[in-house]
Motif scaffolding. Structure first.
Motif, PDB file in Angstrom:
ATOM      1  N   ILE A  89      -6.379   5.864  -6.048  1.00  9.99           N
ATOM      2  CA  ILE A  89      -7.348   6.741  -5.704  1.00  9.99           C
ATOM      3  C   ILE A  89      -6.783   8.269  -5.505  1.00  9.99           C
ATOM      4  O   ILE A  89      -5.675   8.118  -4.737  1.00  9.99           O
ATOM      5  CB  ILE A  89      -8.227   6.486  -4.420  1.00  9.99           C
ATOM      6  N   ILE A  90      -7.232   9.138  -5.985  1.00  4.87           N
ATOM      7  CA  ILE A  90      -6.364  10.618  -6.197  1.00  4.87           C
ATOM      8  C   ILE A  90      -7.368  11.622  -5.803  1.00  4.87           C
ATOM      9  O   ILE A  90      -8.469  11.533  -6.006  1.00  4.87           O
ATOM     10  CB  ILE A  90      -6.146  10.862  -7.931  1.00  4.87           C
ATOM     11  N   HIS A  91      -6.801  12.450  -4.639  1.00  2.00           N
ATOM     12  CA  HIS A  91      -7.348  13.619  -4.290  1.00  2.00           C
ATOM     13  C   HIS A  91      -6.627  14.837  -4.625  1.00  2.00           C
ATOM     14  O   HIS A  91      -5.301  15.002  -4.487  1.00  2.00           O
ATOM     15  CB  HIS A  91      -7.210  13.458  -2.659  1.00  2.00           C
ATOM     16  N   ASP A  92      -7.415  16.004  -4.777  1.00  2.00           N
ATOM     17  CA  ASP A  92      -6.572  17.238  -5.314  1.00  2.00           C
ATOM     18  C   ASP A  92      -6.362  17.863  -4.074  1.00  2.00           C
ATOM     19  O   ASP A  92      -7.194  18.232  -3.436  1.00  2.00           O
ATOM     20  CB  ASP A  92      -7.442  17.859  -6.405  1.00  2.00           C
ATOM     21  N   ILE A  93      -5.042  18.038  -3.718  1.00  2.00           N
ATOM     22  CA  ILE A  93      -4.891  18.672  -2.491  1.00  2.00           C
ATOM     23  C   ILE A  93      -4.080  19.948  -2.816  1.00  2.00           C
ATOM     24  O   ILE A  93      -3.414  20.606  -1.757  1.00  2.00           O
ATOM     25  CB  ILE A  93      -3.920  17.893  -1.625  1.00  2.00           C
ATOM     26  N   LEU A 145       1.080  -1.255  -0.044  1.00  2.00           N
ATOM     27  CA  LEU A 145      -0.107  -0.211   0.052  1.00  2.00           C
ATOM     28  C   LEU A 145       0.745   1.194   0.034  1.00  2.00           C
ATOM     29  O   LEU A 145       2.056   1.294   0.733  1.00  2.00           O
ATOM     30  CB  LEU A 145      -0.939   0.117   1.184  1.00  2.00           C
ATOM     31  N   ASN A 146       0.628   2.207  -0.837  1.00  2.00           N
ATOM     32  CA  ASN A 146       1.402   3.210  -0.842  1.00  2.00           C
ATOM     33  C   ASN A 146       0.771   4.552  -0.926  1.00  2.00           C
ATOM     34  O   ASN A 146      -0.528   4.649  -1.329  1.00  2.00           O
ATOM     35  CB  ASN A 146       2.161   3.307  -2.335  1.00  2.00           C
ATOM     36  N   GLU A 147       1.194   5.715  -0.333  1.00  2.00           N
ATOM     37  CA  GLU A 147       0.704   6.890  -0.194  1.00  2.00           C
ATOM     38  C   GLU A 147       1.584   8.066  -0.724  1.00  2.00           C
ATOM     39  O   GLU A 147       2.672   8.095   0.091  1.00  2.00           O
ATOM     40  CB  GLU A 147       0.077   7.305   0.974  1.00  2.00           C
ATOM     41  N   PHE A 148       1.606   8.905  -1.585  1.00  2.00           N
ATOM     42  CA  PHE A 148       2.530   9.827  -2.001  1.00  2.00           C
ATOM     43  C   PHE A 148       1.613  11.254  -2.681  1.00  2.00           C
ATOM     44  O   PHE A 148       0.706  11.184  -3.071  1.00  2.00           O
ATOM     45  CB  PHE A 148       3.583   9.589  -2.648  1.00  2.00           C
ATOM     46  N   SER A 149       2.449  12.246  -2.693  1.00  2.00           N
ATOM     47  CA  SER A 149       1.798  13.382  -2.960  1.00  2.00           C
ATOM     48  C   SER A 149       2.674  13.965  -4.428  1.00  2.00           C
ATOM     49  O   SER A 149       4.070  13.683  -4.306  1.00  2.00           O
ATOM     50  CB  SER A 149       1.897  14.750  -2.281  1.00  2.00           C
ATOM     51  N   VAL A 150       2.157  14.157  -5.525  1.00  2.00           N
ATOM     52  CA  VAL A 150       3.044  14.469  -6.724  1.00  2.00           C
ATOM     53  C   VAL A 150       2.198  15.552  -7.559  1.00  2.00           C
ATOM     54  O   VAL A 150       1.252  15.638  -7.251  1.00  2.00           O
ATOM     55  CB  VAL A 150       3.067  13.345  -7.661  1.00  2.00           C
TER      56      VAL A 150
END
Length: 196
Positions: free
Chosen positions: A183-187, A148-153
């Motif tokens: 799953i992508i969130h606009d931050i 499982l991965n989570e990162f911001s790009v």
């Protein structure tokens, strides 16, 4: 044979001399209702005597209930996933792990990125990433590890604007292969507020 439909098949093979074979034939045992619906692969092969007359039948039977139930559960699970994927408001992508090719994009993703319905699913993830190639390679390696991965790009949209997105990925089985579900969130607004 204790089933009129199956008995008719036995008679047909006996009378015609032609073998019969069927895969995953459903059957309910009238005297064992607790078993519920079962599935069977079976074949009937006529045995002929010296004069060419059918003198018997070889009946081969193999129960496939467990495999069939798993197959149906997988189909139901995929159908539920497709419904969630298509109808959910979150931005979702299915990505081929090795190439980074976008296999499927939901409506929210198409609306967010601004590419056409056919265009986005034909692109690779590095075509929308704004990271230097070496940074992107590290992320893709991390994603393809199967964890499982989570990162911001930063991602470039069709109108050439850049938005910061947070991506959560996990490997899933889909259509008999392992793919990365993102799953992508606009931050962007959050990042700008933090910088201020």
């Amino acid at each position: 044979y204790p089933n009129a439909e199956n008995e008719a098949i036995f008679c047909q093979v006996r009378d015609s001399g032609q073998p019969y074979e069927v895969q995953d034939r459903p059957f309910e045992f009238p005297d064992q209702p607790q078993r519920g619906l079962t599935w069977w692969n079976w074949s009937l092969t006529p045995v002929v005597d010296e004069s060419g007359v059918v003198s018997g039948l070889v009946f081969a039977l193999h129960e496939t209930t467990e495999r069939k139930q798993l197959e149906m559960a997988l189909q139901a699970s995929e159908a539920q996933f497709r419904l969630l994927f298509e109808e959910h408001g979150a931005i979702m992508l299915l990505i081929e792990p090795q190439s980074g090719r976008i296999l499927k994009a939901n409506k929210a993703a198409i609306d967010f990125y601004g590419y056409g319905e056919e265009e986005l699913p034909s692109m690779t993830i590095d075509q929308i990433n704004c990271l230097p190639r070496e940074n992107l390679a590290k992320i893709l390696k991390q994603v393809s590890s199967g964890a499982l991965n989570e990162f911001s790009v930063p991602h470039r949209l069709a109108d050439n604007s850049v938005r910061t997105v947070e991506i959560h990925t996990a490997p899933i089985a889909f259509e008999e292969k392992i793919v990365n579900f993102a799953i992508i969130h606009d931050i962007t607004a959050r990042m700008e507020a933090e910088q201020e």
